[in-house]
Write a protein that holds these residues in place. Structure first.
Motif, PDB file in Angstrom:
ATOM      1  N   THR A 153     -86.776  13.029  -8.159  1.00 28.17           N
ATOM      2  CA  THR A 153     -87.335  12.060  -9.096  1.00 28.17           C
ATOM      3  C   THR A 153     -88.044  10.985  -8.282  1.00 28.17           C
ATOM      4  O   THR A 153     -87.399  10.317  -7.456  1.00 28.17           O
ATOM      5  N   ILE A 228     -80.119   1.712 -12.530  1.00 29.35           N
ATOM      6  CA  ILE A 228     -80.608   2.970 -13.080  1.00 29.35           C
ATOM      7  C   ILE A 228     -79.739   4.127 -12.577  1.00 29.35           C
ATOM      8  O   ILE A 228     -79.019   4.001 -11.589  1.00 29.35           O
ATOM      9  N   ASP A 230     -80.266   8.218 -11.585  1.00 27.37           N
ATOM     10  CA  ASP A 230     -81.246   9.262 -11.318  1.00 27.37           C
ATOM     11  C   ASP A 230     -80.710  10.595 -11.835  1.00 27.37           C
ATOM     12  O   ASP A 230     -79.721  11.117 -11.292  1.00 27.37           O
ATOM     13  N   PRO A 231     -81.318  11.185 -12.868  1.00 28.74           N
ATOM     14  CA  PRO A 231     -80.817  12.466 -13.384  1.00 28.74           C
ATOM     15  C   PRO A 231     -80.957  13.611 -12.394  1.00 28.74           C
ATOM     16  O   PRO A 231     -80.295  14.640 -12.529  1.00 28.74           O
ATOM     17  N   GLU A 239     -86.100  14.730 -15.393  1.00 31.96           N
ATOM     18  CA  GLU A 239     -86.283  13.747 -16.457  1.00 31.96           C
ATOM     19  C   GLU A 239     -86.458  12.383 -15.813  1.00 31.96           C
ATOM     20  O   GLU A 239     -86.197  12.210 -14.611  1.00 31.96           O
ATOM     21  N   ASP A 240     -86.900  11.410 -16.630  1.00 29.73           N
ATOM     22  CA  ASP A 240     -87.051  10.062 -16.095  1.00 29.73           C
ATOM     23  C   ASP A 240     -85.674   9.444 -15.896  1.00 29.73           C
ATOM     24  O   ASP A 240     -84.665   9.904 -16.439  1.00 29.73           O
ATOM     25  N   VAL A 241     -85.621   8.390 -15.117  1.00 28.02           N
ATOM     26  CA  VAL A 241     -84.359   7.733 -14.810  1.00 28.02           C
ATOM     27  C   VAL A 241     -83.744   7.139 -16.077  1.00 28.02           C
ATOM     28  O   VAL A 241     -84.447   6.808 -17.042  1.00 28.02           O
ATOM     29  N   PHE A 242     -82.419   7.007 -16.079  1.00 32.51           N
ATOM     30  CA  PHE A 242     -81.687   6.360 -17.163  1.00 32.51           C
ATOM     31  C   PHE A 242     -81.449   4.898 -16.793  1.00 32.51           C
ATOM     32  O   PHE A 242     -81.162   4.580 -15.648  1.00 32.51           O
ATOM     33  N   TRP A 243     -81.528   4.020 -17.787  1.00 34.35           N
ATOM     34  CA  TRP A 243     -81.311   2.595 -17.558  1.00 34.35           C
ATOM     35  C   TRP A 243     -79.934   2.191 -18.064  1.00 34.35           C
ATOM     36  O   TRP A 243     -79.496   2.607 -19.126  1.00 34.35           O
ATOM     37  N   VAL A 244     -79.246   1.370 -17.281  1.00 35.59           N
ATOM     38  CA  VAL A 244     -77.942   0.837 -17.667  1.00 35.59           C
ATOM     39  C   VAL A 244     -78.147  -0.578 -18.191  1.00 35.59           C
ATOM     40  O   VAL A 244     -78.952  -1.340 -17.641  1.00 35.59           O
ATOM     41  N   ASN A 290     -78.946   3.152  -7.117  1.00 35.08           N
ATOM     42  CA  ASN A 290     -79.165   2.709  -8.506  1.00 35.08           C
ATOM     43  C   ASN A 290     -80.353   1.763  -8.614  1.00 35.08           C
ATOM     44  O   ASN A 290     -80.414   0.927  -9.513  1.00 35.08           O
TER      45      ASN A 290
END
Length: 429
Positions: A153, A228, A230-231, A239-244, A290
């Motif tokens: 990613t 974030i 990283d999937p 996929e795009d990164v997930f945000w916390v 992250n």
């Protein structure tokens, strides 16, 4: 007559002991003085005295030492360095990756290529077969492929992990190189490898070319404080990164730096990043796990917080890149309209290019002197060029370099980067 005889007999008579005491030393001293005076008049054909009495005792004694020594031949040209390249791509980049590799190839260098897990198996297998069947790559064995592909990613830490993975492979496979350079399949050289190797022959081999700054500005709020995931670390599809939702504070154990994701790093610094003998590289890596766009901060933060390396940085990524103002996540694609600006930049690399864009053909013909599907010719290529023949089909001495106009452009660039006005003032601060 009697008078003369009596005078003669008088001279023959023994003289007193007092008189004999000074006559003998006087005679010996006169003889020695005349002998020494005679020696000083002797000289070699070039006028150099054969007995140089004016030398000191130390110098005189050194004659006997020097006569036993043989002069050591000194070469005026430093030995050429070696580069270690990582060239990475994703789905659909296989063809462009081959072209970039051909434009970058030199037998002295080492190469790791990687098509990430998003690429279909057929594309990765085609690249693997291409490397295996290429006669020059097979002869020198200096091109390796990461066959167990990683999912990468761009904005996440998996790109940093993939870069460290490639660097570790290059160290394991001998490590007889001086600089590590990471490129993507959409990068392309603007100079030959002979130009680059020749110019870098004269540079200190502990220099690290890395664009960096501690003035992170808006990135503190938009990149440092968000968290974030990283999937690519645990999923099989990109996929795009997930945000916390929770945010964090800026670290106090080390200072954050940011810059370009493209760099040329020295072998000693890569050793440090892999081995991490004071644990700083691992600590920073855990923080950037992250961090959004971690490739633009990880190596920069490590090198600028390591006392051993912070004064080895040259503030440049050695690239020509056309950005918006302010820059967005991705730069403009370069075209024929950018050709002169690329040349005037004196940069050895440029990005980013579309696959098979006509500007690549122009770079090949005017800057790299490379025929379609061929390697870039250098001093090691001794074959003929008649009727479109590949000069690199016949291999000569791989240490022979044939620099051209690209070397002069590179010399201008490095002289500017290492000038008093730019080198020290633009290091880690």
């Amino acid at each position: 007559m009697k008078k003369l005889k009596s005078y003669y007999m008088h001279l023959r008579q023994p003289q007193s002991s007092v008189e004999r005491k000074w006559i003998f030393p006087l005679a010996i001293g006169s003889i020695v003085s005349l002998f020494l005076l005679f020696l000083t008049t002797l000289s070699s054909s070039d006028g150099t005295p054969l007995i140089p009495f004016y030398r000191s005792l130390t110098a005189y004694n050194s004659i006997f030492v020097e006569s036993k020594l043989k002069p050591i031949p000194v070469s005026t040209l430093p030995p050429p360095p070696r580069f270690a390249y990582l060239i990475s791509g994703s789905n659909g980049d296989g063809k462009m990756l081959k072209r970039t590799l051909e434009a970058l190839y030199h037998p002295r260098n080492r190469y790791v290529v990687h098509l990430d897990l998003e690429s279909p198996p057929e594309e990765r297998l085609d690249l693997q077969n291409y490397l295996k069947d290429h006669p020059t790559f097979a002869k020198f064995g200096n091109v390796m492929m990461i066959t167990k592909a990683n999912l990468v990613t761009y904005r996440g830490p998996t790109m940093v992990a993939n870069t460290l993975h490639a660097a570790a492979i290059l160290l394991r496979e001998g490590g007889d190189w001086d600089w590590f350079i990471n490129l993507s399949a959409s990068d392309y050289p603007l100079v030959t490898q002979d130009d680059l190797l020749h110019t870098f022959s004269y540079l200190p081999r502990d220099l690290n070319f890395i664009d960096h700054t501690s003035n992170i500005g808006w990135k503190e709020y938009q990149r440092a404080k968000p968290i974030i995931v990283d999937p690519g670390l645990y999923m099989t599809k990109k996929e795009d990164v997930f945000w916390v939702t929770q945010r964090r504070s800026v670290p106090t154990a080390f200072k954050l730096f940011t810059g370009s994701a493209w760099m040329a790093l020295s072998r000693p610094f890569i050793d440090y990043c892999i081995w991490g003998w004071d644990n700083l590289p691992r600590t920073v890596l855990m923080y950037y796990a992250n961090f959004i766009s971690s490739p633009e901060g990880y190596f920069h933060t490590v090198i600028c917080n390591a006392q051993e390396f912070r004064n080895t940085t040259v503030n440049s990524d050695l690239h020509f890149i056309s950005w918006d103002n302010p820059p967005k996540q991705h730069p403009h694609h370069l075209t024929l309209a950018d050709m002169q600006k690329m040349i005037d930049s004196n940069a050895p690399f440029a990005r980013k290019f579309r696959k098979d864009d006509p500007v690549l053909d122009k770079i090949d013909s005017e800057l790299l002197f490379r025929g379609p599907g061929m390697l870039v010719p250098g001093g090691w290529c001794i074959g003929g060029k008649e009727n479109g023949s590949d000069p690199c089909s016949v291999i000569g001495d791989t240490t022979v370099l044939r620099p051209g106009t690209g070397a002069r452009r590179l010399e201008t660039l490095t002289s500017t980067l290492l000038s008093n006005e730019n080198f020290r003032p633009r290091q880690c601060k």
